[in-house]
Design a protein around this motif. Sequence first.
Motif, mmCIF file in Angstrom:
data_model
loop_
_atom_site.group_PDB
_atom_site.id
_atom_site.type_symbol
_atom_site.label_atom_id
_atom_site.label_comp_id
_atom_site.label_asym_id
_atom_site.label_seq_id
_atom_site.Cartn_x
_atom_site.Cartn_y
_atom_site.Cartn_z
ATOM 1 N N MET A 223 6.492 -33.881 2.433
ATOM 2 C CA MET A 223 5.341 -34.663 2.887
ATOM 3 C C MET A 223 5.320 -34.756 4.408
ATOM 4 S SD MET A 223 3.790 -35.020 0.205
ATOM 5 C CE MET A 223 2.423 -35.780 1.065
ATOM 6 N N GLY A 224 6.491 -34.779 5.025
ATOM 7 C CA GLY A 224 6.536 -34.767 6.481
ATOM 8 C C GLY A 224 5.921 -33.497 7.043
ATOM 9 N N THR A 229 1.184 -31.481 9.894
ATOM 10 C CA THR A 229 0.087 -30.544 10.143
ATOM 11 C C THR A 229 -1.255 -31.261 10.081
ATOM 12 O OG1 THR A 229 1.414 -28.789 9.129
ATOM 13 C CG2 THR A 229 -0.948 -28.373 9.396
ATOM 14 N N TYR A 230 -1.421 -32.125 9.089
ATOM 15 C CA TYR A 230 -2.688 -32.822 8.892
ATOM 16 C C TYR A 230 -3.009 -33.752 10.061
ATOM 17 C CZ TYR A 230 -6.299 -35.647 6.646
ATOM 18 O OH TYR A 230 -7.461 -36.292 6.359
ATOM 19 N N THR A 231 -1.971 -34.360 10.653
ATOM 20 C CA THR A 231 -2.192 -35.294 11.757
ATOM 21 C C THR A 231 -2.970 -34.638 12.898
ATOM 22 O OG1 THR A 231 -0.162 -36.504 11.218
ATOM 23 C CG2 THR A 231 -1.036 -36.772 13.459
ATOM 24 N N TYR A 232 -2.690 -33.371 13.157
ATOM 25 C CA TYR A 232 -3.324 -32.671 14.276
ATOM 26 C C TYR A 232 -4.242 -31.546 13.797
ATOM 27 C CZ TYR A 232 0.097 -35.251 16.967
ATOM 28 O OH TYR A 232 0.838 -36.266 17.527
ATOM 29 N N VAL A 251 -14.401 -30.152 6.070
ATOM 30 C CA VAL A 251 -13.139 -29.439 5.845
ATOM 31 C C VAL A 251 -12.074 -30.405 5.315
ATOM 32 C CG1 VAL A 251 -11.337 -28.029 6.897
ATOM 33 C CG2 VAL A 251 -13.709 -27.810 7.674
ATOM 34 N N LEU A 252 -12.053 -31.601 5.874
ATOM 35 C CA LEU A 252 -11.074 -32.592 5.433
ATOM 36 C C LEU A 252 -11.362 -33.066 4.013
ATOM 37 C CD1 LEU A 252 -10.543 -34.708 8.674
ATOM 38 C CD2 LEU A 252 -9.334 -32.666 7.874
ATOM 39 N N THR A 253 -12.632 -33.080 3.646
ATOM 40 C CA THR A 253 -12.976 -33.399 2.257
ATOM 41 C C THR A 253 -12.410 -32.343 1.313
ATOM 42 O OG1 THR A 253 -15.007 -34.545 2.923
ATOM 43 C CG2 THR A 253 -14.881 -33.784 0.639
ATOM 44 N N GLY A 254 -12.484 -31.080 1.731
ATOM 45 C CA GLY A 254 -11.884 -30.011 0.948
ATOM 46 C C GLY A 254 -10.381 -30.210 0.803
ATOM 47 N N TYR A 255 -9.733 -30.639 1.874
ATOM 48 C CA TYR A 255 -8.296 -30.940 1.815
ATOM 49 C C TYR A 255 -8.027 -32.050 0.810
ATOM 50 C CZ TYR A 255 -3.973 -33.263 3.292
ATOM 51 O OH TYR A 255 -2.752 -33.879 3.313
ATOM 52 N N GLY A 256 -8.843 -33.110 0.853
ATOM 53 C CA GLY A 256 -8.648 -34.223 -0.060
ATOM 54 C C GLY A 256 -8.858 -33.825 -1.512
ATOM 55 N N PRO A 367 1.815 -27.576 15.383
ATOM 56 C CA PRO A 367 1.963 -28.455 14.211
ATOM 57 C C PRO A 367 2.109 -27.725 12.883
ATOM 58 C CG PRO A 367 0.366 -29.395 15.723
ATOM 59 C CD PRO A 367 0.709 -28.029 16.261
ATOM 60 N N PRO A 368 1.278 -26.697 12.565
ATOM 61 C CA PRO A 368 1.519 -26.023 11.284
ATOM 62 C C PRO A 368 2.840 -25.268 11.242
ATOM 63 C CG PRO A 368 -0.229 -24.915 12.512
ATOM 64 C CD PRO A 368 0.041 -26.215 13.209
ATOM 65 N N LEU A 369 3.343 -24.830 12.418
ATOM 66 C CA LEU A 369 4.646 -24.180 12.436
ATOM 67 C C LEU A 369 5.747 -25.187 12.119
ATOM 68 C CD1 LEU A 369 6.256 -21.611 12.875
ATOM 69 C CD2 LEU A 369 6.343 -22.152 15.325
#
Length: 416
Positions: A223-224, A229-232, A251-256, A367-369
């Motif tokens: 989760m960390g 990644t999600y934070t940024y 896009v964030l709705t798609g993530y949710g 961040p994704p890295l």
Amino acid sequence: MSPTTDDRPRKLPFVVLALSAGTFLMGTTEFVIAGLLPEIADDLNVSLSQAGLLITAFAAGMIAGAPVMAVATLHLPRRSTLILALVVFALGHLVAALSSSFALVLAARVVTALATGTFWSVGAVVATTAAGPAATSRALGMLLGGATVATVAGVPLGAWLGQLSGWRGPFWVLAALSAGAAAVIGRFIPADERREAPSVRAEFTALRDVRVWLTLSAMTLLMGGVLATYTYISPLLTERAGISAGAVPMVLTGYGLGALVGTTVGGRLGDRRPLATLITAAATTALVLLLLTLFSPSPVAAVVLVTLMGTTGFAASPALGALALRFAGSAPTLVSGVSGAAPNVGIAIGSWTAGVALTSPLGQAGPPLVGTVAAALTLIPLTALALMRATRSETPPPQLRAAADQSIGCGTKAIG
């Protein structure tokens, strides 16, 4: 195992649905504040960074409060504890809505976080007990689904209401809804039927099981990584992928929605093959985050991968929670509280590390890295659990043992 011997219920008990409504409210209050920060800062005469402490305070309250309150309320009946948590949750929102002091609003957020941690640690035990040992992951998936729906629907609706009525409006609504939830739980949650008196010593003894800590480590890392990644994610989408700021909420709705699918599917698969589900979810999450690091300059790839990040990242959560409770045996409440704190520890460390990476030469790819590395590291404790053949040796709690004899035996054969 023959299909006819699979005694998993077709439908989860209504109790689980009622508790998931509570997690929806608490997920909403945790994240909605981000969309209200400018209004809060202006109204309370503080800087935007100071207003951001309202988010930090809630996370800190969850990290410290969930295990502490799990022990503090151990001798209270579980139904009474859930009602009390919702009442305190409602009062915290009322205090914040009525206050003109930033310090008082900050204190109310800490109290609200304590109530949230209490509700989760006890609610998870009540939900899994009601669902039975063969549907533990499904029950936890439903609870997590409530929090996930909050990110998809509750948070945007709360931000919209805040634009219409001021930042206090969502607080009034959450107070009213949580009071209603307390009434529903008081009506439908059965009275506590624990056969053995709860023991604080037994709760701490459960934490001595190395399998519990391996599971908590996997929670923290996975989760960390995802939430780092999600934070940024906004700067990655706008500056690296070239997506307009107005399209970011979609896009964030798609993530949710992806996260909601992940908790649902992961809950079902986790009851049958927990370790296989966990290792697959962690490996695919690491792969998705690596692909996001490499291919996020493409808008189409970025949108698809962000959605998949939600799906794969949250698919592991129900099975992780179920394993932690299973390894806790007859003393699950403290482990449940620590399970609620573990992801927040990962989020705090991961988001800080991702922030450092963002300011490095890696830029938006940082961040994704960071998330990729964290998700890949999750495979270490999960592999250790697999090598220990952990799920073969667990002892179900006494209140579940009679029902578990056949289903757990079949399930562990499938895992091996």
